[in-house]
Design a protein around this motif. Sequence first.
Motif, PDB file in Angstrom:
ATOM      1  N   VAL A 160       0.957  -1.143   0.113  1.00 16.16           N
ATOM      2  CA  VAL A 160      -0.116  -0.100   0.063  1.00 16.16           C
ATOM      3  C   VAL A 160       0.951   1.292   0.049  1.00 16.16           C
ATOM      4  N   GLU A 161       1.935   1.225   0.838  1.00 16.72           N
ATOM      5  CA  GLU A 161       2.620   2.235   0.784  1.00 16.72           C
ATOM      6  C   GLU A 161       3.332   2.704  -0.359  1.00 16.72           C
ATOM      7  N   SER A 162       3.943   1.372  -1.071  1.00 12.28           N
ATOM      8  CA  SER A 162       4.362   1.551  -2.396  1.00 12.28           C
ATOM      9  C   SER A 162       3.555   2.478  -3.383  1.00 12.28           C
ATOM     10  N   LEU A 163       2.498   2.008  -3.334  1.00 16.99           N
ATOM     11  CA  LEU A 163       1.498   2.465  -4.230  1.00 16.99           C
ATOM     12  C   LEU A 163       1.088   3.785  -4.095  1.00 16.99           C
ATOM     13  N   ILE A 164       1.095   4.518  -2.593  1.00 15.26           N
ATOM     14  CA  ILE A 164       0.964   5.671  -2.402  1.00 15.26           C
ATOM     15  C   ILE A 164       2.146   6.556  -2.935  1.00 15.26           C
ATOM     16  N   ALA A 165       3.420   5.740  -2.944  1.00  8.19           N
ATOM     17  CA  ALA A 165       4.378   6.567  -3.740  1.00  8.19           C
ATOM     18  C   ALA A 165       4.243   6.607  -5.035  1.00  8.19           C
ATOM     19  N   GLN A 166       4.054   5.705  -5.601  1.00  2.00           N
ATOM     20  CA  GLN A 166       3.740   5.706  -7.093  1.00  2.00           C
ATOM     21  C   GLN A 166       2.850   6.836  -7.544  1.00  2.00           C
ATOM     22  N   GLY A 167       1.604   6.839  -6.425  1.00  2.00           N
ATOM     23  CA  GLY A 167       0.685   7.973  -6.743  1.00  2.00           C
ATOM     24  C   GLY A 167       1.220   9.205  -7.022  1.00  2.00           C
ATOM     25  N   VAL A 168       2.316   9.645  -5.909  1.00  2.00           N
ATOM     26  CA  VAL A 168       2.766  11.052  -5.904  1.00  2.00           C
ATOM     27  C   VAL A 168       3.657  11.022  -7.261  1.00  2.00           C
ATOM     28  N   GLU A 169       4.498   9.846  -7.672  1.00  2.00           N
ATOM     29  CA  GLU A 169       5.234   9.966  -8.474  1.00  2.00           C
ATOM     30  C   GLU A 169       4.599  10.237  -9.909  1.00  2.00           C
ATOM     31  N   GLN A 170       3.306   9.723 -10.067  1.00  2.00           N
ATOM     32  CA  GLN A 170       2.756   9.656 -11.360  1.00  2.00           C
ATOM     33  C   GLN A 170       1.662  11.095 -11.516  1.00  2.00           C
ATOM     34  N   GLY A 171       1.662  11.810 -10.425  1.00  4.17           N
ATOM     35  CA  GLY A 171       1.175  13.276 -10.591  1.00  4.17           C
ATOM     36  C   GLY A 171       0.000  13.298  -9.757  1.00  4.17           C
ATOM     37  N   ALA A 172      -0.659  12.645  -9.140  1.00  5.23           N
ATOM     38  CA  ALA A 172      -1.825  12.800  -8.512  1.00  5.23           C
ATOM     39  C   ALA A 172      -1.301  13.654  -7.096  1.00  5.23           C
ATOM     40  N   LYS A 173      -2.383  14.531  -6.678  1.00  6.68           N
ATOM     41  CA  LYS A 173      -2.226  15.417  -5.602  1.00  6.68           C
ATOM     42  C   LYS A 173      -2.347  14.535  -4.332  1.00  6.68           C
ATOM     43  N   LEU A 174      -1.361  14.592  -3.435  1.00  3.04           N
ATOM     44  CA  LEU A 174      -1.574  13.786  -2.149  1.00  3.04           C
ATOM     45  C   LEU A 174      -2.331  14.873  -0.937  1.00  3.04           C
ATOM     46  N   GLU A 175      -3.539  14.513  -1.041  1.00  3.87           N
ATOM     47  CA  GLU A 175      -4.116  15.522   0.080  1.00  3.87           C
ATOM     48  C   GLU A 175      -4.120  15.068   1.500  1.00  3.87           C
TER      49      GLU A 175
END
Length: 502
Positions: free
Chosen positions: A336-351
């Motif tokens: 799950v933490e790795s997917l969160i990191a990928q979300g940041v890398e791929q340009g989603a905004k971490l609210e």
Amino acid sequence: MTLSTTVPTVKLLINGEFVESQTSVWRDVVNPATQEVLARVPMATPAEVDAAVAAAKTAFKSWKKTSIGSRARIFLKYQQLIREHMKELAAILTAEQGKTLADAEGDVFRGLEVVEHAASIGNLQLGEYAENVASGVDTYSVLQPLGVCAGITPFNFPAMIPLWMFPMAIATGNTFVLKPSEQDPMVTMRLVELAIEAGIPAGVLNVVHGGPDVVNAICDHADIKAISFVGSSKVGTHVYNRASLAGKRVQCMMGAKNHAIVLPDANKEQALNQLTGAAFGAAGQRCMALSVAVLVGEAKNWIPELVAKAKALRVGPGKDNPDVGPLVSCTARDRVESLIAQGVEQGAKLELDGRGVKVPGFEQGNFVGPTIFSGVKPGMAIYDQEIFGPVLCLTAADTLDQAIELINANPNGNGTAIFTQSGAAARKFQEEIDVGQVGINVPIPVPVPLFSFTGSRASKLGDLGPYGKQVVLFYTQTKTVTSRWFDDAASSGKVNTTISLN
Ligand code: NAD
């Protein structure tokens, strides 16, 4: 994998006896909040799987002839025993799975509803009768049990999902071999003990533990007639293909990516509360969790309030009844933490970032706090994959039509919901959305057992769902009988070589 030798072992159930496995391969059952080893679970040997199936095959000979009333009364007794042991069951479940005690009771309760339904089997397994299909000829149908059936269950509902399976299979006259999740088999085994106490005869219910080898042996076994599987899409697709090739009837309930549409006319407070609960409850480890919210029009301005609600949730060990417990394993947390990191890398905004959440006294727990991304798009890993953690993806649409189009383009079809005060919008959504379970201002629309669980498209393989009316058809074979009785006086006639019954 660490192995402990000083903890209890989880037993197999073969022919009415709880027995120690002779295997040399064991796995630890670990408390996700503390890493304490609670038990060791065996990976059963091929001979043990064969023995369980053989016991079920022998028991079927007499069980299929047991009266409806006798079968129903076992489940009446069983539901009572589950009620009496609710707190104990929930405590076992929380210790090995991680979810909060209140949610663990919910897990047991949703299974209990299926047991109650199994107790009314007399009304469910009825055939049909037509008089005079030809002159003096009648046709009737009966729903006969199949034989030995098997169930393979996931970690996330270790009470409810086994109870989706063996009560209805057994109530309809089959015998059963259950393969619980190896991550949290203890509450399942306590439920199995109570089922035996309720009167299920020796061999009618058997349990083997294990991983891929045991699952494959079940798929291939010539004496197993049907398999019910609940788990990930990857494994479910494998089980469906392998067991179907071996000639079995198979139903596989699998992974999901459930979207909610939030229209700007929704009751805001209710919609945000429901969304927050459905995204982060059970730490997002529900196949019906809402993991994507499509905010339509002005609803996209509600993100700060949603974040505030998610932030206010308490994270902690399930036994203290917080809002969010730990993930089931360190592996699950890392994923799950790795997917969160990928979300940041791929340009989603971490609210809101739930990584690194600290729970005093439980520093070893697999905790991830509520996490929210906005600006999520198809093609990002956090959108394309089932995260199975407390992560909510937000995306925006200008219109209801656009939102419906997005959901229908997603391959999964387990559940979906709309939040609105408009009957017309809800009616349109219900009609046009291509998802098998629809909630209207209900975030997790899992049907009660008067109906069936009806996930669709990539979330399901096989036509018939678990529990409810559909599962009676899944666990039975329809036999039609066409009969004619001659009067003693009817002695005239001639040979008829046509296909007509007249
Ligand atoms: P999983 O697929 O890893 O495991 C399910 C079962 O398959 C377990 O009993 C496991 O021992 C076995 N298994 C695991 N790997 C295998 C392999 N390689 N070969 C053969 N068997 C194997 O699933 P999980 O992680 O325990 O559960 C979570 C998943 O289940 C999620 O994807 C969730 O969406 C899904 N799920 C779906 C529903 C539904 O009704 N659609 C309900 C609950 C969970």
